[in-house]
Write a protein that holds these residues in place. Structure first.
Motif, PDB file in Angstrom:
ATOM      1  N   PRO A 108       0.548  -1.599   0.047  1.00 25.06           N
ATOM      2  CA  PRO A 108      -0.326   0.019   0.216  1.00 25.06           C
ATOM      3  C   PRO A 108       1.203   1.116  -0.104  1.00 25.06           C
ATOM      4  O   PRO A 108       2.257   1.437   0.341  1.00 25.06           O
ATOM      5  N   THR A 109       0.502   2.293  -0.449  1.00 23.77           N
ATOM      6  CA  THR A 109       0.895   3.423  -0.055  1.00 23.77           C
ATOM      7  C   THR A 109      -0.311   4.928  -0.032  1.00 23.77           C
ATOM      8  O   THR A 109      -1.256   4.451  -0.341  1.00 23.77           O
ATOM      9  N   LEU A 150      -3.771   3.616  -1.472  1.00 19.62           N
ATOM     10  CA  LEU A 150      -3.412   2.708  -2.773  1.00 19.62           C
ATOM     11  C   LEU A 150      -3.376   1.547  -2.368  1.00 19.62           C
ATOM     12  O   LEU A 150      -1.955   1.470  -2.209  1.00 19.62           O
ATOM     13  N   VAL A 151      -4.046   0.682  -3.303  1.00 22.74           N
ATOM     14  CA  VAL A 151      -3.282  -0.544  -3.038  1.00 22.74           C
ATOM     15  C   VAL A 151      -3.366  -0.714  -4.187  1.00 22.74           C
ATOM     16  O   VAL A 151      -4.496  -0.898  -5.284  1.00 22.74           O
ATOM     17  N   ARG A 152      -2.722  -1.658  -5.063  1.00 20.85           N
ATOM     18  CA  ARG A 152      -1.968  -2.033  -6.722  1.00 20.85           C
ATOM     19  C   ARG A 152      -2.177  -3.906  -6.819  1.00 20.85           C
ATOM     20  O   ARG A 152      -1.821  -4.440  -5.662  1.00 20.85           O
ATOM     21  N   GLY A 153      -3.112  -4.290  -7.627  1.00 23.83           N
ATOM     22  CA  GLY A 153      -2.609  -5.699  -8.016  1.00 23.83           C
ATOM     23  C   GLY A 153      -3.908  -5.911  -7.217  1.00 23.83           C
ATOM     24  O   GLY A 153      -3.218  -7.466  -6.747  1.00 23.83           O
ATOM     25  N   ASN A 200     -14.800   5.176   2.486  1.00 24.23           N
ATOM     26  CA  ASN A 200     -15.511   5.194   1.024  1.00 24.23           C
ATOM     27  C   ASN A 200     -13.986   4.159   0.242  1.00 24.23           C
ATOM     28  O   ASN A 200     -13.628   5.034   0.997  1.00 24.23           O
ATOM     29  N   VAL A 201     -14.487   3.798  -0.387  1.00 26.52           N
ATOM     30  CA  VAL A 201     -13.664   3.077  -1.275  1.00 26.52           C
ATOM     31  C   VAL A 201     -14.141   2.819  -2.965  1.00 26.52           C
ATOM     32  O   VAL A 201     -14.840   2.802  -3.216  1.00 26.52           O
ATOM     33  N   LEU A 202     -12.621   3.181  -3.345  1.00 33.54           N
ATOM     34  CA  LEU A 202     -12.827   2.539  -4.776  1.00 33.54           C
ATOM     35  C   LEU A 202     -12.052   1.545  -5.764  1.00 33.54           C
ATOM     36  O   LEU A 202     -10.787   1.636  -5.139  1.00 33.54           O
ATOM     37  N   LEU A 203     -12.871   0.814  -6.251  1.00 31.61           N
ATOM     38  CA  LEU A 203     -12.405  -0.382  -7.102  1.00 31.61           C
ATOM     39  C   LEU A 203     -12.557   0.003  -8.173  1.00 31.61           C
ATOM     40  O   LEU A 203     -13.012  -0.567  -8.968  1.00 31.61           O
ATOM     41  N   THR A 204     -11.297  -0.370  -8.760  1.00 33.01           N
ATOM     42  CA  THR A 204     -11.060  -0.413 -10.387  1.00 33.01           C
ATOM     43  C   THR A 204     -10.651  -1.376 -10.858  1.00 33.01           C
ATOM     44  O   THR A 204     -10.525  -2.308 -10.342  1.00 33.01           O
ATOM     45  N   ASP A 205     -11.539  -1.205 -12.261  1.00 25.07           N
ATOM     46  CA  ASP A 205     -11.266  -2.183 -13.289  1.00 25.07           C
ATOM     47  C   ASP A 205      -9.872  -2.871 -13.789  1.00 25.07           C
ATOM     48  O   ASP A 205      -9.433  -4.239 -13.639  1.00 25.07           O
ATOM     49  N   ASP A 206      -9.522  -1.928 -13.402  1.00 20.54           N
ATOM     50  CA  ASP A 206      -7.545  -2.802 -13.539  1.00 20.54           C
ATOM     51  C   ASP A 206      -7.317  -3.251 -12.758  1.00 20.54           C
ATOM     52  O   ASP A 206      -5.494  -3.736 -12.021  1.00 20.54           O
ATOM     53  N   GLY A 207      -7.646  -3.727 -11.355  1.00 23.74           N
ATOM     54  CA  GLY A 207      -7.302  -4.003  -9.851  1.00 23.74           C
ATOM     55  C   GLY A 207      -6.852  -3.076  -8.949  1.00 23.74           C
ATOM     56  O   GLY A 207      -6.077  -3.823  -7.275  1.00 23.74           O
ATOM     57  N   ARG A 208      -6.703  -1.885  -9.170  1.00 26.87           N
ATOM     58  CA  ARG A 208      -6.562  -1.181  -7.739  1.00 26.87           C
ATOM     59  C   ARG A 208      -7.261  -0.558  -7.172  1.00 26.87           C
ATOM     60  O   ARG A 208      -8.582  -0.340  -7.108  1.00 26.87           O
ATOM     61  N   GLN A 236     -11.506  10.011  -6.623  1.00 26.36           N
ATOM     62  CA  GLN A 236     -11.708   9.523  -7.621  1.00 26.36           C
ATOM     63  C   GLN A 236     -10.090  10.793  -8.396  1.00 26.36           C
ATOM     64  O   GLN A 236      -9.030  10.758  -9.658  1.00 26.36           O
ATOM     65  N   ASP A 237     -10.521  11.913  -7.394  1.00 28.55           N
ATOM     66  CA  ASP A 237      -9.376  12.688  -7.594  1.00 28.55           C
ATOM     67  C   ASP A 237      -7.919  11.941  -7.795  1.00 28.55           C
ATOM     68  O   ASP A 237      -6.464  12.266  -8.409  1.00 28.55           O
ATOM     69  N   ALA A 238      -8.259  10.948  -6.503  1.00 26.36           N
ATOM     70  CA  ALA A 238      -6.802  10.285  -6.418  1.00 26.36           C
ATOM     71  C   ALA A 238      -6.319   9.441  -7.331  1.00 26.36           C
ATOM     72  O   ALA A 238      -4.884   9.514  -7.487  1.00 26.36           O
ATOM     73  N   ALA A 239      -7.527   8.662  -7.836  1.00 20.82           N
ATOM     74  CA  ALA A 239      -7.185   8.086  -9.037  1.00 20.82           C
ATOM     75  C   ALA A 239      -6.830   8.955  -9.976  1.00 20.82           C
ATOM     76  O   ALA A 239      -5.618   7.867 -10.685  1.00 20.82           O
ATOM     77  N   ALA A 240      -6.927   9.681  -9.929  1.00 14.43           N
ATOM     78  CA  ALA A 240      -6.387  10.348 -11.126  1.00 14.43           C
ATOM     79  C   ALA A 240      -5.279  11.055 -11.431  1.00 14.43           C
ATOM     80  O   ALA A 240      -4.587  11.209 -12.776  1.00 14.43           O
ATOM     81  N   LYS A 241      -4.869  11.311 -10.505  1.00 11.52           N
ATOM     82  CA  LYS A 241      -3.248  11.636  -9.717  1.00 11.52           C
ATOM     83  C   LYS A 241      -2.481  10.705 -10.194  1.00 11.52           C
ATOM     84  O   LYS A 241      -0.981  10.674  -9.941  1.00 11.52           O
ATOM     85  N   ALA A 242      -3.205   9.282  -8.956  1.00 12.16           N
ATOM     86  CA  ALA A 242      -1.808   7.894  -9.204  1.00 12.16           C
ATOM     87  C   ALA A 242      -0.896   7.335 -10.865  1.00 12.16           C
ATOM     88  O   ALA A 242      -2.431   7.648 -11.871  1.00 12.16           O
ATOM     89  N   PRO A 243      -0.408   7.881 -10.242  1.00 12.71           N
ATOM     90  CA  PRO A 243       0.679   6.926 -11.569  1.00 12.71           C
ATOM     91  C   PRO A 243       0.073   5.846 -11.997  1.00 12.71           C
ATOM     92  O   PRO A 243      -0.504   4.695 -11.171  1.00 12.71           O
TER      93      PRO A 243
END
Length: 344
Positions: A265-266, A277-280, A316-324, A336-343
């Protein structure tokens, strides 16, 4: 939960109390911690305990009530025993080795720790069962927009305490206020109560029902696995001594949602608007409650991609289709603002 009558204590200003609690240090303590959370969310893959932020403090205790026996001794000894229904989970470290044990799974993990750097805190045990650690994560979120006051006194675990209240004014957060019950002798937080912006009932409360500030005996942190328990010894961590190793979680077993190796997590943002943010994260093959939760979640999309948002009165939790997975004590739009900024 663990509070009694209001004692009479000498007056103290908010800034004086804040300074004392921020610099409070004890050589050791032990006691029983009770925690309760009413957030309306099940455990989400990879989110728990993922950051030293307000979000990390809360998401590790997403729902229900928990009781834990804790012990700490400076600088590198800690033990947390969480009492579940008909089971016990134990994390302990004695400065040289760390153990994670789950009685329900009959499994234990042992790690030989790198040399400890003097002055650095022990790492690896769940912070959500230590009121002082939980309080620190909220104290670190204080910024110029945060109102700080002393809202009274109370008794916690039989000890006289001041109530230090933090009120964030940031529009991005769902936190209404955080109240720390601060011990009037050691200045250590004995209890943390988090209220949402809407409603009067605590969303999270973590505090001692019994506490001693005597330094626990060294034997407190020793662990011998019960007979018949499967013991696993992963490769010795390669993290530098000044960087804590990732906590061991004996509940991370096959068949449960979990992180892919190497995706730690970051945190995006700071203070009250911080987002974990958690990836994968692997959402396939999830348990029933998570499947039902996602089925009713709102579909959203933006420059960051597509996904679903799960909402509650605080987390609140955002789960993206690419696993983030993005989670925080923030509004859905902030996620959503954080997701837009995250690489990616």
């Amino acid at each position: 939960m663990v509070a009694d009558a209001s004692p009479k204590l000498p007056g103290i200003s908010a800034q004086e109390l804040l300074a004392k609690v921020q610099t409070a240090k004890v050589d050791g303590l032990s006691g029983t911690v009770q925690s309760s959370a009413d957030l309306g969310l099940p455990a989400l893959p990879g989110v728990a305990g993922g950051s030293d932020s307000p979000s990390g403090a809360v998401t590790e205790l997403l729902s229900g009530k928990h009781t834990a026996r804790v012990a700490f001794a400076a600088p590198d000894k800690a033990r947390v025993s969480v009492l579940d229904t008909m089971a016990e989970r134990v994390w302990t470290m004695d400065g040289k080795s760390a153990w994670a044990y789950d009685s329900a799974e009959r499994e234990a993990v042992k790690l030989n720790l790198p040399a400890h750097q003097p002055g650095k805190p022990a790492a690896g045990t769940p912070k959500s069962y230590d009121p002082q650690s939980v309080a620190k994560q909220f104290l670190d979120a204080i910024d110029p927009s945060t109102k700080v006051d002393v809202s009274g006194t109370e008794k916690v675990a039989g000890r006289d305490a001041y109530k230090l209240r933090l009120i964030p004014r940031a529009d991005q957060t769902t936190v209404g206020s955080v109240t720390l019950a601060v011990d009037s002798k050691t200045w250590v937080p004995l209890q943390v109560t988090v209220l949402p912006r809407t409603g009067k009932d605590p969303a999270v409360q973590v505090g001692f029902s019994q506490v001693s500030f005597d330094v626990p005996a060294a034997s407190t942190f020793a662990f011998t696995p019960p007979k018949g328990v499967k013991v696993t010894e992963p490769k010795t961590p390669t993290t530098r001594p000044d960087r804590p190793a990732k906590p061991i979680d004996p509940k991370a077993v096959p068949g449960k949602p979990n992180l892919k190796a190497g995706n730690e997590p970051t945190v995006i943002g700071e203070g009250w608007s911080a987002v974990v943010l958690v990836r994968g994260a692997e959402l396939t093959g999830a348990n029933g409650p998570l499947d039902q939760l996602l089925a009713g979640a709102q579909q959203v999309q933006g420059s960051w991609g597509k996904g679903k948002i799960v909402t509650s009165k605080m987390v609140n939790v955002l789960l993206t289709d690419d696993g983030r997975v993005f989670a925080g004590l923030v509004t859905p739009q902030t996620l959503q603002d954080a997701a837009a900024k995250a690489p990616r």
